[in-house]
Design a protein around this motif. Structure first.
Motif, PDB file in Angstrom:
ATOM      1  N   LEU A 182      95.737  77.033  21.300  1.00 22.31           N
ATOM      2  CA  LEU A 182      96.153  75.642  21.487  1.00 22.31           C
ATOM      3  C   LEU A 182      97.654  75.625  21.697  1.00 22.31           C
ATOM      4  CD1 LEU A 182      95.852  72.534  21.407  1.00 22.31           C
ATOM      5  CD2 LEU A 182      96.129  72.688  18.913  1.00 22.31           C
ATOM      6  N   ILE A 183      98.084  74.998  22.784  1.00 19.95           N
ATOM      7  CA  ILE A 183      99.504  74.850  23.075  1.00 19.95           C
ATOM      8  C   ILE A 183      99.810  73.361  23.114  1.00 19.95           C
ATOM      9  CG2 ILE A 183     101.386  75.344  24.671  1.00 19.95           C
ATOM     10  CD1 ILE A 183      98.148  77.258  25.065  1.00 19.95           C
ATOM     11  N   VAL A 224      92.353  78.346  26.765  1.00 18.72           N
ATOM     12  CA  VAL A 224      93.564  77.628  26.382  1.00 18.72           C
ATOM     13  C   VAL A 224      93.323  76.127  26.276  1.00 18.72           C
ATOM     14  CG1 VAL A 224      95.197  79.351  27.202  1.00 18.72           C
ATOM     15  CG2 VAL A 224      94.327  77.664  28.808  1.00 18.72           C
ATOM     16  N   GLY A 225      93.655  75.596  25.106  1.00 21.93           N
ATOM     17  CA  GLY A 225      93.620  74.169  24.887  1.00 21.93           C
ATOM     18  C   GLY A 225      94.940  73.558  25.286  1.00 21.93           C
ATOM     19  N   VAL A 226      94.890  72.613  26.202  1.00 23.64           N
ATOM     20  CA  VAL A 226      96.095  71.958  26.704  1.00 23.64           C
ATOM     21  C   VAL A 226      96.338  70.712  25.865  1.00 23.64           C
ATOM     22  CG1 VAL A 226      97.153  70.804  28.683  1.00 23.64           C
ATOM     23  CG2 VAL A 226      95.768  72.868  29.023  1.00 23.64           C
ATOM     24  N   GLY A 227      97.231  70.825  24.888  1.00 23.36           N
ATOM     25  CA  GLY A 227      97.582  69.675  24.073  1.00 23.36           C
ATOM     26  C   GLY A 227      98.485  68.744  24.854  1.00 23.36           C
ATOM     27  N   ALA A 228      98.110  67.456  24.904  1.00 25.15           N
ATOM     28  CA  ALA A 228      98.894  66.494  25.694  1.00 25.15           C
ATOM     29  C   ALA A 228      98.732  65.092  25.128  1.00 25.15           C
ATOM     30  CB  ALA A 228      98.457  66.520  27.156  1.00 25.15           C
ATOM     31  N   LYS A 236      95.821  61.700  31.176  1.00 21.88           N
ATOM     32  CA  LYS A 236      95.762  61.947  32.613  1.00 21.88           C
ATOM     33  C   LYS A 236      96.594  63.168  32.989  1.00 21.88           C
ATOM     34  CE  LYS A 236      96.369  59.978  37.208  1.00 21.88           C
ATOM     35  NZ  LYS A 236      96.851  61.285  37.702  1.00 21.88           N
ATOM     36  N   ARG A 237      97.811  63.242  32.455  1.00 21.45           N
ATOM     37  CA  ARG A 237      98.638  64.416  32.756  1.00 21.45           C
ATOM     38  C   ARG A 237      97.999  65.682  32.198  1.00 21.45           C
ATOM     39  NH1 ARG A 237     104.773  62.132  31.435  1.00 21.45           N
ATOM     40  NH2 ARG A 237     104.859  60.619  33.144  1.00 21.45           N
ATOM     41  N   GLY A 238      97.393  65.566  31.039  1.00 20.46           N
ATOM     42  CA  GLY A 238      96.706  66.711  30.460  1.00 20.46           C
ATOM     43  C   GLY A 238      95.535  67.149  31.318  1.00 20.46           C
ATOM     44  N   PHE A 296      90.940  73.755  28.645  1.00 17.43           N
ATOM     45  CA  PHE A 296      90.285  72.516  28.237  1.00 17.43           C
ATOM     46  C   PHE A 296      91.329  71.573  27.644  1.00 17.43           C
ATOM     47  CE2 PHE A 296      90.110  75.453  24.703  1.00 17.43           C
ATOM     48  CZ  PHE A 296      90.331  74.691  23.564  1.00 17.43           C
ATOM     49  N   LEU A 297      91.061  70.287  27.765  1.00 19.98           N
ATOM     50  CA  LEU A 297      92.001  69.271  27.317  1.00 19.98           C
ATOM     51  C   LEU A 297      91.861  69.022  25.820  1.00 19.98           C
ATOM     52  CD1 LEU A 297      94.095  67.023  27.932  1.00 19.98           C
ATOM     53  CD2 LEU A 297      92.146  65.488  28.336  1.00 19.98           C
ATOM     54  N   VAL A 298      93.011  68.920  25.144  1.00 23.40           N
ATOM     55  CA  VAL A 298      93.056  68.513  23.737  1.00 23.40           C
ATOM     56  C   VAL A 298      94.011  67.327  23.641  1.00 23.40           C
ATOM     57  CG1 VAL A 298      93.512  69.199  21.358  1.00 23.40           C
ATOM     58  CG2 VAL A 298      92.661  70.895  22.995  1.00 23.40           C
ATOM     59  N   PRO A 299      93.492  66.089  23.684  1.00 26.73           N
ATOM     60  CA  PRO A 299      94.384  64.939  23.507  1.00 26.73           C
ATOM     61  C   PRO A 299      95.075  65.037  22.151  1.00 26.73           C
ATOM     62  CG  PRO A 299      92.228  64.247  24.305  1.00 26.73           C
ATOM     63  CD  PRO A 299      92.104  65.683  23.897  1.00 26.73           C
TER      64      PRO A 299
END
Length: 241
Positions: A8-9, A31-35, A39-41, A56-59
């Motif tokens: 997770l980043i 990789v978890g995309v923390g955002a 939408k940007r994530g 994958f997205l991680v709000p």
């Protein structure tokens, strides 16, 4: 590592965080995309997937307890564990920020994101990290946070900063305490200094690319079990405290 590695980043939808995700994705990590901005994530996840990464997205808003708890549940449901946490999300409120004239509400916002946010996410993710075979935590610091650099003539990094720079020094100090508490658990926690990278944090004035700025964090995220913990590093080696 034999098991599929989950990372997770935080703040990974752009800049250095995105390049850390890209670098770990290229190594085969999921990789978890923390955002904060979904939408940007989502756009970042699409770009990473187009490059072949398992993303994958991680709000995630690191200043919010409920958002952080939801991120924990998402990762637990997806993988049941977390191998790598990169606390990359951070804010700055512009320079110069002289301490004698700095709005104290600005200081509070900086501390809430750059220090408390890191602690909030780290503490929430620790149970998942403890379930992995080779847990790693990387906290994104800065060369400007070095008290040695700040106080040694000719070595100064950056201008006067009563807000952003001290939050990174605070983060350095608290990371040492995490390393002491986690000693013997197998969890390695270190600080990465990316260098003067061209990002929106500094109005794209930096001299390095985000990909260059991601190198140290990627190295610390992939340390062997006998690697260091509680250290402050840049691409060329150790940064003086």
């Amino acid at each position: 590592m034999n098991e599929k590695t989950i990372a997770l980043i935080t703040g990974a939808n752009k800049g250095i965080g995105y390049e850390i995700a890209a670098g770990l994705g290229a190594l085969g990590y999921s990789v978890g995309v923390g955002a904060r901005d979904e939408k940007r994530g989502t756009d970042a996840v699409d770009r990473l997937r187009s490059a072949g990464a398992d993303a994958f997205l991680v709000p995630l808003n690191v200043t919010d307890d409920a958002s952080t708890a939801a991120a924990v549940r998402l990762i637990e449901e997806r993988a049941g564990r977390l191998n790598v946490l990169v606390n990359n999300a951070g804010i700055a409120e512009g320079w110069p920020d002289n301490p004698t004239s700095l709005d104290l509400d600005v200081v509070r916002r900086l501390v809430e994101t750059n220090v408390i946010g890191v602690m909030r996410v780290t503490n929430a993710m620790l149970p998942l990290l403890r379930r992995s075979a080779h847990p790693r935590i990387v906290n994104q610091s800065s060369q400007v946070a070095s008290l040695t650099f700040q106080t040694t003539p000719g070595m100064e990094r950056g201008g006067i900063s009563g807000g952003y720079t001290p939050t990174k020094t605070y983060l350095n100090a608290v990371t040492i305490q995490y390393a002491k508490e986690l000693q013997g658990t197998g969890i390695l926690i270190n600080l990465s200094c990316p260098g003067y990278v061209a990002t929106d944090l500094n109005g794209f004035q930096g001299t390095l690319t985000p990909a260059q700025g991601a190198v140290t964090a990627i190295r610390l995220a992939t340390l062997p079990d006998d690697g260091p913990s509680g250290g402050l590093f840049e691409a060329d080696g150790v940064v003086p405290w």
